[in-house]
Design an enzyme around this catalytic site. Structure first.
Site, short mmCIF file in Angstrom:
data_model
loop_
_atom_site.label_atom_id
_atom_site.label_comp_id
_atom_site.label_asym_id
_atom_site.label_seq_id
_atom_site.Cartn_x
_atom_site.Cartn_y
_atom_site.Cartn_z
N HIS A 284 0.03 -46.55 39.04
CA HIS A 284 0.96 -45.77 39.86
C HIS A 284 1.68 -44.68 39.09
O HIS A 284 2.20 -43.74 39.68
CB HIS A 284 1.98 -46.69 40.53
CG HIS A 284 1.41 -47.43 41.70
ND1 HIS A 284 0.25 -47.07 42.32
CD2 HIS A 284 1.86 -48.52 42.37
CE1 HIS A 284 -0.01 -47.90 43.31
NE2 HIS A 284 0.96 -48.80 43.36
N GLU B 184 -10.42 -63.20 38.45
CA GLU B 184 -9.04 -62.85 38.81
C GLU B 184 -8.89 -63.17 40.29
O GLU B 184 -9.59 -62.61 41.14
CB GLU B 184 -8.74 -61.37 38.55
CG GLU B 184 -7.29 -61.04 38.95
CD GLU B 184 -6.86 -59.61 38.63
OE1 GLU B 184 -7.39 -59.01 37.68
OE2 GLU B 184 -5.98 -59.12 39.36
N HIS C 263 -7.13 -48.89 36.49
CA HIS C 263 -8.31 -48.84 37.34
C HIS C 263 -8.85 -47.42 37.31
O HIS C 263 -8.15 -46.48 37.70
CB HIS C 263 -7.88 -49.23 38.77
CG HIS C 263 -9.01 -49.38 39.74
ND1 HIS C 263 -8.85 -49.94 40.98
CD2 HIS C 263 -10.32 -49.05 39.67
CE1 HIS C 263 -10.00 -49.95 41.63
NE2 HIS C 263 -10.91 -49.40 40.84
N THR D 238 -7.09 -51.87 46.37
CA THR D 238 -8.22 -52.80 46.50
C THR D 238 -7.90 -53.81 47.60
O THR D 238 -6.89 -54.51 47.53
CB THR D 238 -8.44 -53.53 45.16
OG1 THR D 238 -8.37 -52.57 44.11
CG2 THR D 238 -9.78 -54.22 45.15
N ARG E 202 -8.67 -40.92 41.72
CA ARG E 202 -7.47 -40.53 42.45
C ARG E 202 -6.19 -40.67 41.63
O ARG E 202 -5.22 -40.02 41.89
CB ARG E 202 -7.35 -41.33 43.75
CG ARG E 202 -6.98 -42.77 43.54
CD ARG E 202 -6.62 -43.43 44.85
NE ARG E 202 -7.78 -43.58 45.71
CZ ARG E 202 -7.87 -44.54 46.63
NH1 ARG E 202 -6.88 -45.38 46.81
NH2 ARG E 202 -8.93 -44.64 47.39
N ARG F 260 -11.01 -45.27 39.15
CA ARG F 260 -11.72 -45.23 40.42
C ARG F 260 -12.80 -44.15 40.43
O ARG F 260 -12.65 -43.12 39.76
CB ARG F 260 -10.74 -44.95 41.57
CG ARG F 260 -9.98 -46.17 42.00
CD ARG F 260 -9.12 -45.87 43.22
NE ARG F 260 -8.62 -47.09 43.78
CZ ARG F 260 -9.19 -47.76 44.78
NH1 ARG F 260 -10.27 -47.30 45.36
NH2 ARG F 260 -8.66 -48.88 45.23
N HIS G 175 -2.34 -59.00 42.54
CA HIS G 175 -2.30 -58.18 43.75
C HIS G 175 -1.15 -58.61 44.65
O HIS G 175 -1.10 -59.76 45.09
CB HIS G 175 -3.61 -58.22 44.56
CG HIS G 175 -3.86 -56.90 45.23
ND1 HIS G 175 -3.14 -56.48 46.31
CD2 HIS G 175 -4.69 -55.88 44.92
CE1 HIS G 175 -3.54 -55.27 46.66
NE2 HIS G 175 -4.48 -54.88 45.83
N ASN H 158 -0.12 -53.21 35.26
CA ASN H 158 -1.02 -52.18 35.80
C ASN H 158 -0.24 -50.88 35.96
O ASN H 158 0.76 -50.84 36.68
CB ASN H 158 -1.58 -52.67 37.15
CG ASN H 158 -2.52 -51.66 37.79
OD1 ASN H 158 -2.23 -50.47 37.79
ND2 ASN H 158 -3.62 -52.13 38.33
N GLU I 146 -10.15 -52.05 35.17
CA GLU I 146 -10.67 -52.40 36.50
C GLU I 146 -11.64 -51.30 36.91
O GLU I 146 -11.32 -50.11 36.77
CB GLU I 146 -9.55 -52.44 37.52
CG GLU I 146 -8.62 -53.60 37.37
CD GLU I 146 -7.50 -53.53 38.39
OE1 GLU I 146 -7.57 -52.72 39.34
OE2 GLU I 146 -6.54 -54.28 38.23
N1 PXP Z 1 -5.47 -56.81 40.25
C1 PXP Z 1 -6.39 -55.99 40.79
C2 PXP Z 1 -7.83 -56.36 40.64
C3 PXP Z 1 -6.03 -54.81 41.47
O1 PXP Z 1 -6.98 -54.01 41.99
C4 PXP Z 1 -4.66 -54.48 41.55
C5 PXP Z 1 -4.25 -53.21 42.22
O2 PXP Z 1 -4.69 -52.12 41.50
C6 PXP Z 1 -3.73 -55.35 40.96
C7 PXP Z 1 -4.15 -56.51 40.34
C8 PXP Z 1 -2.26 -55.06 40.98
O3 PXP Z 1 -1.80 -55.13 42.30
P1 PXP Z 1 -0.34 -54.66 42.63
O4 PXP Z 1 -0.26 -53.19 42.34
O5 PXP Z 1 -0.19 -54.98 44.09
O6 PXP Z 1 0.59 -55.44 41.76
#
Ligand code: PXP
Length: 244
Positions: free
Chosen positions: A10, A151, A43, A101, A49, A45, A191, A7, A70
């Site tokens: 960031h 998920e 994601h 999330t 953001r 949003r 997550h 992901n 996402e």
């Molecule tokens: N899965 C989903 C559905 C999420 O919303 C996120 C955070 O954007 C992640 C995985 C990844 O989480 P993390 O950044 O804590 O690894």
């Protein structure tokens, strides 16, 4: 062997902090792929953001593995997804004020809308996953509304403060995965996962893919994207965290 979806939200968070053009999420995605990622997750949003519509379009053009989008289950987002055609959409609940999330979807409460959006996306040849807490009712509801994948939200497991809490959260994940697997749902997880807490989950062989963002991008700031992704790939491949 399980797969790794990276992901890259960031990277865009850092760019947006200055409102400039760097760092470039597309470049981060390509580097993650070169380092062995099996997929890229972003994601989009509602408040934009971090990731922007432009990022989604460019990632769709450049991602060579699989693009997982996402997004909130809304008509506006479904329209965007049908236009861009990611390989998978993962529906997540979205609240404007949250940092990330916070919980899984309440599938039953939104079952009619979810069912409608899932069908529309599947008709557009996009697989659909639902981000849910490790809860048997949620898994059954996800199956009922026609999802291809679930998920499992691993946030509570990742945040467990002691062995007892970790045990309880781990068992909840195992039970949810078992039911999901019986119902022939594909199973992903994510997550709060990092280079240490993922190890125990790797015992759950039904989990097909881990979606990991924060810990990989945090490590990438220190050691570079390539090394950060390679380190996680190695853990997933070997099941061992001893070098990390
Ligand atoms: N899965 C989903 C559905 C999420 O919303 C996120 C955070 O954007 C992640 C995985 C990844 O989480 P993390 O950044 O804590 O690894």
């Amino acid at each position: 062997m399980a797969k790794l979806g990276v992901n890259i939200d960031h990277v865009a968070t850092l760019r947006q902090a200055r409102g400039t053009v760097e760092p470039e999420p597309v470049l981060a995605a390509s580097m993650a792929e070169l380092a062995g990622a099996d997929g890229i997750t972003m994601h989009l949003r509602e408040d934009r953001r971090h990731m922007q519509d432009r990022d989604l379009a460019l990632l769709r053009d450049t991602v060579r593995t699989r693009l997982n989008l996402e997004m909130a289950p809304t008509q506006e987002m479904v329209k965007i997804a049908l236009g861009v055609k990611p390989d998978m959409v993962t529906f997540v609940p979205e609240k404007r004020a949250e940092l990330t999330t916070e919980g899984g979807l309440e599938v039953k409460l939104a079952k009619d809308e979810l069912n409608k959006y899932i069908r529309l996306l599947q008709d557009g040849e996009i697989a659909v996953s639902l981000f849910i807490d490790p809860n048997i009712d949620q898994v059954k509801s996800a199956h009922k509304v026609g999802a291809d994948y679930i998920e499992i939200h691993t946030g509570r497991y990742a945040e467990a403060r002691n062995r007892k809490e970790e045990e309880r959260e781990f068992n909840d994940i195992v039970n949810a995965v078992k039911i999901g697997s019986k119902l022939k749902l594909g199973i992903n997880a994510g997550h709060g996962l990092d280079y240490w807490n993922i190890k125990r989950l790797l015992q759950i062989t039904e989990i097909e893919e881990y979606n990991i963002g924060h810990s990989i991008i945090s490590r990438a700031v220190m050691v570079g994207m390539e090394r950060a992704v390679q380190d996680m790939v190695e853990i997933i491949k070997t099941g061992s965290t001893k070098n990390f």
